[in-house]
Write a protein that holds these residues in place. Structure first.
Motif, PDB file in Angstrom:
ATOM      1  N   ARG A  30      -0.514  -8.507   3.159  1.00 40.09           N
ATOM      2  CA  ARG A  30       0.143  -7.738   2.104  1.00 40.09           C
ATOM      3  C   ARG A  30      -0.650  -6.490   1.715  1.00 40.09           C
ATOM      4  O   ARG A  30      -0.082  -5.419   1.486  1.00 40.09           O
ATOM      5  CB  ARG A  30       0.361  -8.616   0.870  1.00 40.09           C
ATOM      6  CG  ARG A  30       1.389  -9.731   1.097  1.00 40.09           C
ATOM      7  CD  ARG A  30       1.677 -10.491  -0.195  1.00 40.09           C
ATOM      8  NE  ARG A  30       2.657 -11.549   0.008  1.00 40.09           N
ATOM      9  CZ  ARG A  30       3.961 -11.359   0.074  1.00 40.09           C
ATOM     10  NH1 ARG A  30       4.454 -10.135  -0.058  1.00 40.09           N
ATOM     11  NH2 ARG A  30       4.782 -12.375   0.267  1.00 40.09           N
ATOM     12  N   SER A  31      -1.973  -6.621   1.640  1.00 36.23           N
ATOM     13  CA  SER A  31      -2.756  -5.475   1.180  1.00 36.23           C
ATOM     14  C   SER A  31      -2.752  -4.322   2.172  1.00 36.23           C
ATOM     15  O   SER A  31      -2.819  -3.155   1.788  1.00 36.23           O
ATOM     16  CB  SER A  31      -4.206  -5.902   0.896  1.00 36.23           C
ATOM     17  OG  SER A  31      -4.872  -6.292   2.078  1.00 36.23           O
ATOM     18  N   VAL A  32      -2.643  -4.631   3.455  1.00 35.01           N
ATOM     19  CA  VAL A  32      -2.705  -3.563   4.446  1.00 35.01           C
ATOM     20  C   VAL A  32      -1.436  -2.709   4.447  1.00 35.01           C
ATOM     21  O   VAL A  32      -1.463  -1.543   4.867  1.00 35.01           O
ATOM     22  CB  VAL A  32      -2.973  -4.153   5.850  1.00 35.01           C
ATOM     23  CG1 VAL A  32      -1.726  -4.763   6.454  1.00 35.01           C
ATOM     24  CG2 VAL A  32      -3.543  -3.080   6.784  1.00 35.01           C
ATOM     25  N   VAL A  33      -0.328  -3.253   3.964  1.00 35.61           N
ATOM     26  CA  VAL A  33       0.906  -2.464   3.917  1.00 35.61           C
ATOM     27  C   VAL A  33       1.207  -1.949   2.514  1.00 35.61           C
ATOM     28  O   VAL A  33       2.154  -1.188   2.331  1.00 35.61           O
ATOM     29  CB  VAL A  33       2.120  -3.282   4.432  1.00 35.61           C
ATOM     30  CG1 VAL A  33       1.897  -3.697   5.866  1.00 35.61           C
ATOM     31  CG2 VAL A  33       2.395  -4.486   3.549  1.00 35.61           C
ATOM     32  N   ARG A  34       0.404  -2.350   1.550  1.00 35.11           N
ATOM     33  CA  ARG A  34       0.649  -1.929   0.169  1.00 35.11           C
ATOM     34  C   ARG A  34       0.620  -0.402   0.063  1.00 35.11           C
ATOM     35  O   ARG A  34      -0.256   0.271   0.589  1.00 35.11           O
ATOM     36  CB  ARG A  34      -0.394  -2.548  -0.758  1.00 35.11           C
ATOM     37  CG  ARG A  34      -0.149  -2.283  -2.239  1.00 35.11           C
ATOM     38  CD  ARG A  34      -1.189  -2.989  -3.087  1.00 35.11           C
ATOM     39  NE  ARG A  34      -1.122  -4.446  -2.888  1.00 35.11           N
ATOM     40  CZ  ARG A  34      -2.184  -5.217  -2.672  1.00 35.11           C
ATOM     41  NH1 ARG A  34      -3.396  -4.683  -2.610  1.00 35.11           N
ATOM     42  NH2 ARG A  34      -2.027  -6.522  -2.515  1.00 35.11           N
ATOM     43  N   ASP A  35       1.591   0.149  -0.634  1.00 26.07           N
ATOM     44  CA  ASP A  35       1.707   1.592  -0.882  1.00 26.07           C
ATOM     45  C   ASP A  35       1.939   2.413   0.394  1.00 26.07           C
ATOM     46  O   ASP A  35       1.757   3.631   0.387  1.00 26.07           O
ATOM     47  CB  ASP A  35       0.454   2.132  -1.601  1.00 26.07           C
ATOM     48  CG  ASP A  35       0.230   1.456  -2.946  1.00 26.07           C
ATOM     49  OD1 ASP A  35       1.222   1.132  -3.611  1.00 26.07           O
ATOM     50  OD2 ASP A  35      -0.948   1.249  -3.318  1.00 26.07           O
ATOM     51  N   THR A  36       2.329   1.764   1.466  1.00 27.73           N
ATOM     52  CA  THR A  36       2.617   2.503   2.697  1.00 27.73           C
ATOM     53  C   THR A  36       4.111   2.691   2.926  1.00 27.73           C
ATOM     54  O   THR A  36       4.514   3.457   3.793  1.00 27.73           O
ATOM     55  CB  THR A  36       2.045   1.766   3.927  1.00 27.73           C
ATOM     56  OG1 THR A  36       2.730   0.516   4.089  1.00 27.73           O
ATOM     57  CG2 THR A  36       0.546   1.541   3.791  1.00 27.73           C
ATOM     58  N   GLY A  37       4.924   1.955   2.149  1.00 30.83           N
ATOM     59  CA  GLY A  37       6.354   1.997   2.372  1.00 30.83           C
ATOM     60  C   GLY A  37       6.786   1.091   3.506  1.00 30.83           C
ATOM     61  O   GLY A  37       7.964   1.069   3.887  1.00 30.83           O
ATOM     62  N   LEU A  38       5.849   0.312   4.053  1.00 29.08           N
ATOM     63  CA  LEU A  38       6.148  -0.609   5.142  1.00 29.08           C
ATOM     64  C   LEU A  38       6.183  -2.035   4.621  1.00 29.08           C
ATOM     65  O   LEU A  38       5.571  -2.357   3.602  1.00 29.08           O
ATOM     66  CB  LEU A  38       5.083  -0.504   6.241  1.00 29.08           C
ATOM     67  CG  LEU A  38       4.904   0.880   6.886  1.00 29.08           C
ATOM     68  CD1 LEU A  38       3.673   0.888   7.773  1.00 29.08           C
ATOM     69  CD2 LEU A  38       6.148   1.255   7.683  1.00 29.08           C
ATOM     70  N   SER A  39       6.858  -2.895   5.334  1.00 28.69           N
ATOM     71  CA  SER A  39       6.885  -4.312   4.979  1.00 28.69           C
ATOM     72  C   SER A  39       5.852  -5.055   5.809  1.00 28.69           C
ATOM     73  O   SER A  39       5.333  -4.532   6.804  1.00 28.69           O
ATOM     74  CB  SER A  39       8.272  -4.903   5.246  1.00 28.69           C
ATOM     75  OG  SER A  39       8.514  -4.993   6.645  1.00 28.69           O
ATOM     76  N   THR A  40       5.544  -6.279   5.408  1.00 25.60           N
ATOM     77  CA  THR A  40       4.582  -7.075   6.174  1.00 25.60           C
ATOM     78  C   THR A  40       5.073  -7.331   7.592  1.00 25.60           C
ATOM     79  O   THR A  40       4.263  -7.568   8.494  1.00 25.60           O
ATOM     80  CB  THR A  40       4.326  -8.418   5.472  1.00 25.60           C
ATOM     81  OG1 THR A  40       5.583  -9.088   5.279  1.00 25.60           O
ATOM     82  CG2 THR A  40       3.661  -8.208   4.121  1.00 25.60           C
ATOM     83  N   MET A  41       6.370  -7.255   7.800  1.00 27.19           N
ATOM     84  CA  MET A  41       6.924  -7.468   9.133  1.00 27.19           C
ATOM     85  C   MET A  41       6.404  -6.421  10.127  1.00 27.19           C
ATOM     86  O   MET A  41       6.334  -6.677  11.337  1.00 27.19           O
ATOM     87  CB  MET A  41       8.451  -7.420   9.078  1.00 27.19           C
ATOM     88  CG  MET A  41       9.135  -7.723  10.421  1.00 27.19           C
ATOM     89  SD  MET A  41       8.635  -9.316  11.132  1.00 27.19           S
ATOM     90  CE  MET A  41       9.315 -10.424   9.880  1.00 27.19           C
ATOM     91  N   ALA A  42       6.009  -5.253   9.610  1.00 26.51           N
ATOM     92  CA  ALA A  42       5.503  -4.201  10.491  1.00 26.51           C
ATOM     93  C   ALA A  42       4.256  -4.664  11.241  1.00 26.51           C
ATOM     94  O   ALA A  42       4.040  -4.304  12.404  1.00 26.51           O
ATOM     95  CB  ALA A  42       5.198  -2.943   9.692  1.00 26.51           C
ATOM     96  N   VAL A  43       3.413  -5.471  10.574  1.00 24.82           N
ATOM     97  CA  VAL A  43       2.197  -5.965  11.216  1.00 24.82           C
ATOM     98  C   VAL A  43       2.551  -6.870  12.392  1.00 24.82           C
ATOM     99  O   VAL A  43       1.917  -6.824  13.447  1.00 24.82           O
ATOM    100  CB  VAL A  43       1.309  -6.711  10.197  1.00 24.82           C
ATOM    101  CG1 VAL A  43       0.079  -7.300  10.887  1.00 24.82           C
ATOM    102  CG2 VAL A  43       0.893  -5.774   9.069  1.00 24.82           C
ATOM    103  N   TYR A  44       3.591  -7.661  12.230  1.00 26.07           N
ATOM    104  CA  TYR A  44       4.035  -8.534  13.319  1.00 26.07           C
ATOM    105  C   TYR A  44       4.720  -7.723  14.422  1.00 26.07           C
ATOM    106  O   TYR A  44       4.538  -7.990  15.617  1.00 26.07           O
ATOM    107  CB  TYR A  44       4.984  -9.604  12.781  1.00 26.07           C
ATOM    108  CG  TYR A  44       4.291 -10.639  11.944  1.00 26.07           C
ATOM    109  CD1 TYR A  44       3.582 -11.679  12.534  1.00 26.07           C
ATOM    110  CD2 TYR A  44       4.334 -10.574  10.550  1.00 26.07           C
ATOM    111  CE1 TYR A  44       2.934 -12.631  11.753  1.00 26.07           C
ATOM    112  CE2 TYR A  44       3.690 -11.512   9.770  1.00 26.07           C
ATOM    113  CZ  TYR A  44       2.985 -12.544  10.373  1.00 26.07           C
ATOM    114  OH  TYR A  44       2.337 -13.477   9.610  1.00 26.07           O
ATOM    115  N   THR A  45       5.491  -6.730  14.011  1.00 27.70           N
ATOM    116  CA  THR A  45       6.226  -5.923  14.984  1.00 27.70           C
ATOM    117  C   THR A  45       5.287  -5.162  15.906  1.00 27.70           C
ATOM    118  O   THR A  45       5.504  -5.095  17.121  1.00 27.70           O
ATOM    119  CB  THR A  45       7.149  -4.928  14.260  1.00 27.70           C
ATOM    120  OG1 THR A  45       8.091  -5.646  13.457  1.00 27.70           O
ATOM    121  CG2 THR A  45       7.892  -4.045  15.250  1.00 27.70           C
TER     122      THR A  45
END
Length: 211
Positions: A30-45
């Motif tokens: 969660r912290s790595v995508v916070r304030d990026t406009g991305l969802s946690t799914m981006a890390v998996y994608t």
């Protein structure tokens, strides 16, 4: 329909994770995508999960290092070229301080485990050229000498990019390399000239026209 991956998003997540690690912030899904406009799914994608992200962060450090080493023009002077490769190492580290700190974290696997050896091998082959040109003694261990060159660059970067010393400290790399190369068999005067042309970092007030 399969959505095309955006390389810019991948790079953004890698750089954000590296920045957080450097700042000693906890890096979570969660912290790595916070304030990026991305969802946690981006890390998996893009990475298949957090473990893949860690591998990609470290790999990116070596990818950028290899790209910087690739900008060094090969000349007829292998000692100048070897010096310029050392300077490229320092330049890359200063330009990518967050990734630089992560790339040597051996607790994380690389996506391509040969990446680190490949970058070192560029120095090894240049040292072999210097041996063939009778600049270095033919019996010298090329890999050991390449590692010592790396150590000089790494030490300077650690003291300047992530440490307490000013940028001017990088000028000390030239006499350190001269000492190393003369010990490897080069003649002092010729060595100083080659290193002077390959090492771009100068102390304040230095005449740019002199090595």
């Amino acid at each position: 329909m399969v959505r095309t991956k955006n390389p810019a998003v991948r790079t953004r997540l890698i750089e954000r994770a590296a920045q957080m690690l450097r700042a000693r912030e906890p890096v979570t899904l969660r912290s790595v995508v916070r304030d990026t406009g991305l969802s946690t799914m981006a890390v998996y994608t893009y990475f298949g999960g957090m473990e893949g992200l860690w591998q990609a962060v470290r790999q990116e450090g070596f990818t950028r290092l290899a790209a910087e080493l690739g900008t060094v023009t090969r000349t007829k002077d292998p000692v100048r070229d070897l010096t310029a490769l050392g300077a490229a190492y320092v330049t890359n580290a200063l330009a990518n301080p967050d990734l630089y700190r992560v790339m040597f974290d051996a607790t994380v696997d690389l996506e391509n485990p040969t990446a680190a050896d490949d970058t070192l091998h560029i120095l090894v082959t240049t040292i072999e050229r210097a041996q063939q040109a009778d600049r270095f003694a033919p019996g010298a261990d090329a890999r050991s000498l390449a590692t010592q060159c790396w150590a000089i660059g790494h030490g300077l970067v650690s003291l300047v990019a992530t440490g307490p010393l000013p940028h001017d400290t990088l000028a000390l790399g030239a006499p350190m390399l001269v000492a190393l190369f003369v010990d490897a068999g080069d003649t002092p005067a010729t060595c100083r000239d080659s290193v002077g042309r390959g090492w771009p970092f100068r102390p304040p007030g230095h005449d740019a026209g002199k090595p």
